[in-house]
Design a protein around this motif. Sequence first.
Motif, short mmCIF file in Angstrom:
data_model
loop_
_atom_site.label_atom_id
_atom_site.label_comp_id
_atom_site.label_asym_id
_atom_site.label_seq_id
_atom_site.Cartn_x
_atom_site.Cartn_y
_atom_site.Cartn_z
N ASP A 115 6.09 3.17 4.74
CA ASP A 115 4.79 3.70 5.19
C ASP A 115 3.92 4.09 4.00
OD1 ASP A 115 6.13 6.00 4.40
OD2 ASP A 115 5.95 7.04 6.33
N ALA A 116 4.36 3.74 2.79
CA ALA A 116 3.56 3.86 1.58
C ALA A 116 3.19 2.47 1.10
CB ALA A 116 4.33 4.60 0.50
N SER A 117 2.11 2.38 0.34
CA SER A 117 1.58 1.09 -0.08
C SER A 117 1.19 1.11 -1.55
CB SER A 117 0.34 0.76 0.77
OG SER A 117 -0.48 -0.20 0.15
N ALA A 118 1.51 0.02 -2.25
CA ALA A 118 1.03 -0.10 -3.63
C ALA A 118 -0.49 -0.19 -3.64
CB ALA A 118 1.65 -1.33 -4.30
N ALA A 119 -1.04 -1.04 -2.80
CA ALA A 119 -2.49 -1.26 -2.78
C ALA A 119 -3.26 0.00 -2.42
CB ALA A 119 -2.84 -2.37 -1.80
N CYS A 120 -2.72 0.80 -1.51
CA CYS A 120 -3.45 1.96 -1.01
C CYS A 120 -3.10 3.28 -1.71
CB CYS A 120 -3.19 2.14 0.49
SG CYS A 120 -3.75 0.76 1.50
N HIS A 121 -1.84 3.44 -2.07
CA HIS A 121 -1.38 4.76 -2.50
C HIS A 121 -0.96 4.85 -3.95
CE1 HIS A 121 -0.21 4.96 2.02
NE2 HIS A 121 -1.48 5.29 1.83
N MET A 122 -0.75 3.71 -4.60
CA MET A 122 -0.42 3.69 -6.04
C MET A 122 -1.00 2.42 -6.64
SD MET A 122 3.72 3.16 -5.69
CE MET A 122 4.23 3.96 -4.17
N PRO A 123 -2.32 2.29 -6.66
CA PRO A 123 -2.98 1.03 -7.04
C PRO A 123 -2.64 0.52 -8.43
CG PRO A 123 -4.54 2.52 -5.97
CD PRO A 123 -3.30 3.30 -6.21
N VAL B 284 0.11 0.06 -9.67
CA VAL B 284 1.23 -0.89 -9.56
C VAL B 284 0.70 -2.32 -9.61
CG1 VAL B 284 3.04 -1.75 -8.03
CG2 VAL B 284 2.74 0.71 -8.36
N LEU B 285 -0.44 -2.55 -8.98
CA LEU B 285 -1.02 -3.89 -8.96
C LEU B 285 -2.01 -4.09 -10.09
CD1 LEU B 285 -1.65 -4.29 -5.12
CD2 LEU B 285 0.41 -4.81 -6.44
N GLU B 286 -2.69 -3.04 -10.54
CA GLU B 286 -3.73 -3.17 -11.54
C GLU B 286 -3.18 -3.32 -12.95
OE1 GLU B 286 -6.61 -0.07 -11.32
OE2 GLU B 286 -7.05 -0.41 -9.20
N TYR C 248 23.29 -2.84 -3.99
CA TYR C 248 22.37 -3.32 -2.96
C TYR C 248 20.95 -3.41 -3.53
CZ TYR C 248 26.22 -2.02 0.13
OH TYR C 248 27.45 -1.91 0.74
N THR C 249 20.38 -4.61 -3.52
CA THR C 249 19.04 -4.83 -4.06
C THR C 249 18.05 -5.12 -2.93
OG1 THR C 249 19.80 -5.61 -6.22
CG2 THR C 249 17.61 -6.33 -5.52
N TYR C 250 16.89 -4.49 -3.01
CA TYR C 250 15.83 -4.68 -2.02
C TYR C 250 14.48 -4.83 -2.71
CZ TYR C 250 19.29 -2.59 1.18
OH TYR C 250 20.43 -2.31 1.89
N ARG C 251 13.59 -5.53 -2.05
CA ARG C 251 12.18 -5.54 -2.45
C ARG C 251 11.46 -4.47 -1.64
NH1 ARG C 251 9.58 -11.12 -3.52
NH2 ARG C 251 10.81 -10.66 -5.38
N LEU C 252 10.64 -3.67 -2.29
CA LEU C 252 9.93 -2.60 -1.59
C LEU C 252 8.48 -3.02 -1.37
CD1 LEU C 252 12.50 -1.18 -2.49
CD2 LEU C 252 11.14 0.84 -3.05
N CYS D 240 -1.42 -5.81 5.50
CA CYS D 240 -1.42 -7.27 5.68
C CYS D 240 -1.50 -8.02 4.36
CB CYS D 240 -2.60 -7.69 6.57
SG CYS D 240 -4.21 -7.47 5.77
N LEU D 241 -1.63 -7.30 3.25
CA LEU D 241 -1.75 -7.94 1.94
C LEU D 241 -0.38 -8.47 1.50
CD1 LEU D 241 -3.48 -8.55 -0.59
CD2 LEU D 241 -2.77 -6.30 -1.46
N ALA D 242 -0.27 -9.79 1.38
CA ALA D 242 1.01 -10.39 1.03
C ALA D 242 1.54 -9.88 -0.30
CB ALA D 242 0.87 -11.92 0.98
N GLY D 243 0.63 -9.59 -1.21
CA GLY D 243 1.05 -9.13 -2.53
C GLY D 243 1.21 -7.63 -2.66
#
Length: 390
Positions: A281-289, A291-293, A311-315, A320-323
């Motif tokens: 329920d957290a987002s790179a794009a919305c809550h920690m930009p 990460v993408l910038e 155990y490895t996971y992608r977070l 709707c942003l694929a990236g």
Amino acid sequence: MLTIPTPSYVIDEGKLKKNLEILKRVQDNTGCKILLAQKCFSGFSEYELIGNYLAGCTASGLYEAKLGKEEMGKENHVFSPAYKESEIDEIAEICDHVIFNSFSQLKKYASKVAYYNQATSECGATGVGLRINPECSTQEHGIYDPCAEGSRLGVTRANFDKAMAEAEGKKAFSYVEGLHFHTLCEQNSDALETTLAAVEEKFGDILRLPEIKWLNMGGGHHITRVDYDIARLERLIKHMKYTYDVQVYLEPGEAVALNAGYMVTEVMEIVDNGIKTLILDASAACHMPDVLEMPYRPPLKDSGEAGELAYTYRLSSCTCLAGDIIGDYSFDHEIKVGDKLIFEDMAIYSMVKNNTFNGMALPSIYAMDEKGKCRLIKNFDYSDFKNRLS
């Protein structure tokens, strides 16, 4: 902390205080003044605490300047590449230092700022400043390099000399009482040493002018990082202070709140399309930009690099942003829906840059005292999303 609603930011007041104690020692040992850069952290619920240690704050425009004036009430500085004519009177009235990025801005506004400062300032060496560009790059991230070729930030020596050759340029510069440079980003004091050599080479003669009362060495100093060379920083500050007889300012943002915040998030779903992905329920794009910038990989409590633990996971997120990918992490146990994860070092930049893209809720903000007790500072709801645009 795991009992609070998600997503939520948590400001760690114990770690914030430890950072401030380090910065206060630098001030005491050198006679410099350290300002909070609000562009990095503007959680004003903590301004009373911060103001007990630092000299004031610095702003990037009118709104931050008003916040610093209202909530900290100490020295209040501002720099912007350009100022709006409709805002300059208020900026001049509430700020002790107004720093300009060009001679054209100096010509337009310096006399007005000087007038207000004479009437209202209380902090001593005050007034009009000029940002210089020493043309000395010390970092790899071009997006954060104010000295990159063609940078719009600061006056180069060639442009300085050109302006000073003109009568209007000399007249505008007559209002200047200090110089400012900002070239660093998350760097140690060796980068500052390199930069200062360039500053002295290109602008040392200007610093020696009797009219110049202060030098602001900007931000990007990672002073509270474990491996930061504070002794060298203090030596450099003293060198500039006593060589040029100026008041030295630093305006770090990250160093104030470094490692002093978290974001708590919940695993909503797990998708396995060849990669096990946790939907948060957290987002790179919305809550920690950042990460993408930048990009960068935010630290996650009790985790390892991909493949390091069992155990490895992608977070990822429910946008709707694929990236919208935070990164790949490993754990020593299997993660399940409903588990809560804690991202670290979330006080800096994340809160000031967040947004409501895709209708994502803004995280609540909590403060955690030195005993680990959390109190709610701010909760956001639908109205915060709806009222942004209409």
